[in-house]
Design an enzyme around this catalytic site. Structure first.
Site, PDB file in Angstrom:
ATOM      1  N   THR A   1       0.828  -1.217   0.000  1.00  0.00           N
ATOM      2  CA  THR A   1       0.000   0.000   0.000  1.00  0.00           C
ATOM      3  C   THR A   1       0.855   1.257   0.000  1.00  0.00           C
ATOM      4  OG1 THR A   1      -1.849  -1.062   1.095  1.00  0.00           O
ATOM      5  CG2 THR A   1      -1.675   1.304   1.387  1.00  0.00           C
TER       6      THR A   1
ATOM      7  N   SER B   1       1.602  -7.415  -1.205  1.00  0.00           N
ATOM      8  CA  SER B   1       2.260  -8.481  -0.441  1.00  0.00           C
ATOM      9  C   SER B   1       1.427  -9.755  -0.395  1.00  0.00           C
ATOM     10  CB  SER B   1       2.620  -8.012   0.966  1.00  0.00           C
ATOM     11  OG  SER B   1       1.489  -7.957   1.797  1.00  0.00           O
TER      12      SER B   1
ATOM     13  N   THR C   1       1.465  -4.623   4.101  1.00  0.00           N
ATOM     14  CA  THR C   1       1.255  -5.019   5.504  1.00  0.00           C
ATOM     15  C   THR C   1       0.633  -6.411   5.628  1.00  0.00           C
ATOM     16  OG1 THR C   1      -0.934  -3.972   5.566  1.00  0.00           O
ATOM     17  CG2 THR C   1       0.950  -2.639   6.273  1.00  0.00           C
ATOM     18  N   ASP C   2      -0.045  -6.866   4.576  1.00  0.00           N
ATOM     19  CA  ASP C   2      -0.844  -8.084   4.749  1.00  0.00           C
ATOM     20  C   ASP C   2      -0.013  -9.321   5.083  1.00  0.00           C
ATOM     21  OD1 ASP C   2      -3.080  -6.592   4.315  1.00  0.00           O
ATOM     22  OD2 ASP C   2      -3.337  -7.172   2.225  1.00  0.00           O
TER      23      ASP C   2
HETATM   24  N1  ASP Z   1      -2.711  -5.347   0.269  1.00  0.00           N
HETATM   25  C1  ASP Z   1      -1.646  -4.513   0.740  1.00  0.00           C
HETATM   26  C2  ASP Z   1      -0.374  -5.342   0.779  1.00  0.00           C
HETATM   27  O1  ASP Z   1      -0.220  -6.131   1.652  1.00  0.00           O
HETATM   28  C3  ASP Z   1      -1.973  -3.965   2.084  1.00  0.00           C
HETATM   29  C4  ASP Z   1      -0.972  -3.026   2.698  1.00  0.00           C
HETATM   30  O2  ASP Z   1       0.158  -2.886   2.262  1.00  0.00           O
HETATM   31  O3  ASP Z   1      -1.334  -2.397   3.706  1.00  0.00           O
HETATM   32  O4  ASP Z   1       0.454  -5.206  -0.084  1.00  0.00           O
END
Ligand code: ASP
Length: 341
Positions: free
Chosen positions: A13, A55, A86-87
């Site tokens: 993100t 991710s 973050t995932d």
């Molecule tokens: N879907 C995103 C990822 O994990 C979520 C994030 O980065 O917060 O790449």
């Protein structure tokens, strides 16, 4: 002297832009850096972009690639900052903790809940805090820096899907907090590190995480047998393992063990860990098959440590030794400590 850091951008993100199909990584590493110009006061940053992925699409192959990037550049930099979605960040942080051990240099992983190019975002603070932490003399090893917290790479879990404080440190204190750019260590133990950094190049990703639900048919393990070399089973509570009428799990677990595969018990409860020996439902199956359990480790750490240890050895005894040796603060309670109680 300003610290020399390498920023490794992988997508997420933090680097995402709005597209008609939804948010997707689009910003390059240099662009991320341009949003935190203040870093120039305390560090000098070079960039690398091995890939740009949500991710969701990052797995063992990428963990090995990231560890290789760090190894290739290790001598040239004082520290590393990885931008990551973050995932699956907690999995990557745990995997890198096993692939790059005993590093005196900090390897910081960060990301954000909102893209860095929005007017209101957590991304700029997280990235600047990460660069700051990676420039700090007391910092070492693999950590996640997020929302003002520094969390050991093996102890992080994404517990909130939308809030800025997405990550918690599970069954272990945060290593430090960062408030208004000031770092306050809760665990300041770099002095205890001895020996050289060790890089590992093998993971066995034929590892499954299986969450029990009430009434689950143990023959599910039979269907999975051909595909996996190890299974981490999320049991109930401190380690309740079902004993339904015909005990369908028993013959299956025997088959896995007889075939030399790893069956690891863990709890599906996030906090406080497992202790399979408390209840009859759990104690018996653990004793009958001499099963290992994850105790206070996170599931992310238990899974990636199983992948890492299976990548190093075929011997069950050596696996046990590797799994129960503490790496990057990942486990407090081990069988010897349980015996002493
Ligand atoms: N879907 C995103 C990822 O994990 C979520 C994030 O980065 O917060 O790449």
């Amino acid at each position: 002297m300003k610290k020399k850091l390498l920023l490794i951008a992988t997508g997420g993100t933090i680097a995402s832009e709005y597209t008609r199909e939804g948010l997707a990584p689009g910003l390059a590493a240099e662009e991320l850096l341009s949003y935190v110009e203040e870093h120039r006061e305390f560090c000098q940053v070079s960039v690398l972009q091995p890939f740009g992925l949500d991710s969701t699409n990052i797995y063992a192959r990428h963990w090995l690639e990231l560890a290789a990037c760090i190894e290739e550049n290790y001598a040239s930099y004082d520290g590393f900052v990885l931008c990551h979605g973050t995932d699956t960040m907690a999995f990557t942080a745990a995997a890198l903790s096993y692939l790059v051990q005993n590093s005196r240099k900090p390897i910081v992983i960060t990301g954000s809940q909102k893209p860095i190019n929005l007017p209101v975002t957590d991304a700029r603070t997280n990235l600047l805090d990460s660069l700051r932490f990676a420039s700090e003399p007391g910092a070492y090893g693999v950590n996640i820096v997020f929302d003002g917290k520094v969390i050991a790479g093996t102890r992080a879990k994404k517990e909130r899907s939308k809030s800025y404080n997405a990550f918690s440190s599970i069954n272990y204190p945060s290593i430090a907090v960062i408030q208004d750019g000031r770092i306050l260590f809760y665990i300041d133990d770099k002095d205890k590190l001895t020996g050289d950094v060790r890089f590992y190049h093998d993971l066995n990703d034929r590892v499954l995480l299986l969450k029990l639900i009430p009434g689950m048919d143990g023959s599910v393990l039979n269907r999975l047998f051909a595909f996996y070399d190890g299974v981490v089973i999320e049991a109930f509570g401190v380690g309740g393992f079902p004993e339904y009428g015909e005990e369908p799990f028993y013959p299956e677990i025997r088959r896995w063990i007889d075939a030399g595969k790893i069956v690891m018990l863990a709890t599906q409860v996030t906090h406080e860990g497992s202790d399979m020996e408390v209840y009859r439902v759990g104690k018996a199956i653990k004793a009958d098959f001499c099963l290992m359990e994850a105790y206070d480790m996170t599931l992310e750490a238990a899974v990636t440590k199983t992948m890492w240890a299976l990548g190093q050895t075929d011997s069950r005894e050596e696996f046990r030794r590797l799994f129960y040796a503490t790496v990057n603060h990942d486990i407090l309670l081990t069988p010897s400590q349980v015996l002493r109680q």
